[in-house]
Design a protein around this motif. Structure first.
Motif, PDB file in Angstrom:
ATOM      1  N   GLU A 243       1.082  -1.524  -0.008  1.00 48.73           N
ATOM      2  CA  GLU A 243      -0.473   0.249  -0.027  1.00 48.73           C
ATOM      3  C   GLU A 243       1.292   0.702  -0.057  1.00 48.73           C
ATOM      4  OE1 GLU A 243      -0.548  -2.771   2.068  1.00 48.73           O
ATOM      5  OE2 GLU A 243      -2.550  -3.458   0.983  1.00 48.73           O
ATOM      6  N   ALA A 244       1.861   1.191   0.837  1.00 51.90           N
ATOM      7  CA  ALA A 244       2.322   2.100   0.535  1.00 51.90           C
ATOM      8  C   ALA A 244       3.619   2.595  -0.777  1.00 51.90           C
ATOM      9  CB  ALA A 244       3.976   2.225   1.613  1.00 51.90           C
ATOM     10  N   ILE A 245       3.611   1.702  -1.723  1.00 52.40           N
ATOM     11  CA  ILE A 245       4.112   1.497  -2.598  1.00 52.40           C
ATOM     12  C   ILE A 245       2.715   2.277  -3.902  1.00 52.40           C
ATOM     13  CG2 ILE A 245       4.886   0.717  -4.818  1.00 52.40           C
ATOM     14  CD1 ILE A 245       6.709  -1.042  -3.245  1.00 52.40           C
ATOM     15  N   LYS A 246       1.942   2.166  -3.628  1.00 53.82           N
ATOM     16  CA  LYS A 246       0.784   2.488  -4.467  1.00 53.82           C
ATOM     17  C   LYS A 246       0.676   3.696  -4.089  1.00 53.82           C
ATOM     18  CE  LYS A 246      -1.809  -2.243  -4.589  1.00 53.82           C
ATOM     19  NZ  LYS A 246      -2.600  -3.182  -4.049  1.00 53.82           N
ATOM     20  N   ASN A 247       0.200   3.998  -2.243  1.00 61.87           N
ATOM     21  CA  ASN A 247      -0.100   5.451  -2.409  1.00 61.87           C
ATOM     22  C   ASN A 247       0.832   6.457  -2.413  1.00 61.87           C
ATOM     23  OD1 ASN A 247      -2.441   4.394  -2.176  1.00 61.87           O
ATOM     24  ND2 ASN A 247      -2.379   3.218  -0.594  1.00 61.87           N
ATOM     25  N   PHE A 248       2.367   5.936  -2.482  1.00 64.98           N
ATOM     26  CA  PHE A 248       3.489   7.127  -2.321  1.00 64.98           C
ATOM     27  C   PHE A 248       3.191   8.564  -2.904  1.00 64.98           C
ATOM     28  CE2 PHE A 248       7.169   8.819  -4.122  1.00 64.98           C
ATOM     29  CZ  PHE A 248       8.498   8.379  -3.152  1.00 64.98           C
ATOM     30  N   SER A 249       3.844   9.407  -2.232  1.00 65.61           N
ATOM     31  CA  SER A 249       3.320  10.275  -2.687  1.00 65.61           C
ATOM     32  C   SER A 249       4.948  11.184  -1.937  1.00 65.61           C
ATOM     33  CB  SER A 249       2.693  11.459  -1.724  1.00 65.61           C
ATOM     34  OG  SER A 249       2.814  12.647  -2.134  1.00 65.61           O
ATOM     35  N   GLU A 250       5.371  11.574  -3.120  1.00 70.04           N
ATOM     36  CA  GLU A 250       7.064  12.352  -3.717  1.00 70.04           C
ATOM     37  C   GLU A 250       6.551  13.891  -1.613  1.00 70.04           C
ATOM     38  OE1 GLU A 250      10.232  13.277  -5.787  1.00 70.04           O
ATOM     39  OE2 GLU A 250       9.485  11.167  -7.033  1.00 70.04           O
ATOM     40  N   ASP A 251       5.148  14.668  -3.022  1.00 70.16           N
ATOM     41  CA  ASP A 251       4.684  15.111  -1.871  1.00 70.16           C
ATOM     42  C   ASP A 251       4.600  14.892  -0.017  1.00 70.16           C
ATOM     43  OD1 ASP A 251       4.134  17.187  -3.847  1.00 70.16           O
ATOM     44  OD2 ASP A 251       2.027  17.275  -3.694  1.00 70.16           O
ATOM     45  N   ALA A 252       4.559  13.659   0.177  1.00 68.84           N
ATOM     46  CA  ALA A 252       4.354  13.524   1.686  1.00 68.84           C
ATOM     47  C   ALA A 252       5.401  13.484   2.300  1.00 68.84           C
ATOM     48  CB  ALA A 252       3.281  12.517   1.577  1.00 68.84           C
ATOM     49  N   VAL A 253       6.530  13.219   1.338  1.00 66.85           N
ATOM     50  CA  VAL A 253       7.829  12.456   1.566  1.00 66.85           C
ATOM     51  C   VAL A 253       8.318  13.683   1.445  1.00 66.85           C
ATOM     52  CG1 VAL A 253      10.135  11.950   1.059  1.00 66.85           C
ATOM     53  CG2 VAL A 253       8.219  10.497   0.452  1.00 66.85           C
ATOM     54  N   PHE A 254       8.864  15.016   1.029  1.00 61.92           N
ATOM     55  CA  PHE A 254       9.259  16.322   1.420  1.00 61.92           C
ATOM     56  C   PHE A 254       8.748  17.270   2.220  1.00 61.92           C
ATOM     57  CE2 PHE A 254       9.679  16.120  -4.009  1.00 61.92           C
ATOM     58  CZ  PHE A 254      11.544  15.304  -3.167  1.00 61.92           C
ATOM     59  N   ASN A 255       7.335  17.255   2.817  1.00 57.03           N
ATOM     60  CA  ASN A 255       6.516  17.719   3.901  1.00 57.03           C
ATOM     61  C   ASN A 255       7.014  17.336   5.188  1.00 57.03           C
ATOM     62  OD1 ASN A 255       4.838  18.893   5.056  1.00 57.03           O
ATOM     63  ND2 ASN A 255       3.625  17.501   5.566  1.00 57.03           N
ATOM     64  N   ILE A 256       7.219  15.824   5.011  1.00 52.09           N
ATOM     65  CA  ILE A 256       7.680  14.918   6.224  1.00 52.09           C
ATOM     66  C   ILE A 256       9.692  15.042   6.954  1.00 52.09           C
ATOM     67  CG2 ILE A 256       9.281  12.877   7.570  1.00 52.09           C
ATOM     68  CD1 ILE A 256       6.667  11.650   5.864  1.00 52.09           C
TER      69      ILE A 256
END
Length: 138
Positions: free
Chosen positions: A65-78
């Protein structure tokens, strides 16, 4: 003008997660028992079957699910909210950006302590009054 969202590119998500985990295609290929070229082709694919996705997710240490729902925006936010810098002594300083105002929390804590202290004083006054009442009866 269409407002339909594009389907997620699973291969690109796999590639980005692999890169974020600092893993080369060769390392992922060895973990999966395939060639590096297979990983390259896989990362170019928009869709990956569920069985293969599960094996890839295990190798990357994430859920399918993490692969399917991966979002670079979320990563950069973290990353923007929690970052690590190196100070001049060579040791790392980890900063977890506050999501609240520390002074406000300090004031809240002070006010709560003040209320508790007033309740304690009131309880002590009631106890003294009760003891005085008992002494007067004797």
């Amino acid at each position: 003008m269409s407002t339909a969202t594009k389907p997620r590119h699973i291969g690109r998500n796999i590639s980005r997660i692999r890169e974020l985990r600092d893993m080369k295609q060769e390392a992922l290929a060895i973990a999966l028992g395939v060639s590096q070229q297979s990983i390259s082709n896989l990362e170019g694919s928009e869709n990956v079957d569920d069985e293969k996705l599960t094996r890839i997710a295990e190798a990357l240490g994430v859920t399918p699910e993490a692969i399917k729902n991966f979002s670079e925006d979320a990563v950069f936010n973290i990353i923007g909210n929690t970052f690590e810098i190196e100070n001049n002594t060579g040791s790392s300083v980890i900063s977890h950006g506050c999501t609240f105002n520390p002074i406000d929390k300090l004031i809240e804590s002070y006010e709560e302590n003040k209320k508790l202290y007033q309740q304690l004083i009131q309880a002590e006054k009631e106890k003294v009054a009760l003891l005085e009442k008992l002494l007067d009866k004797k």
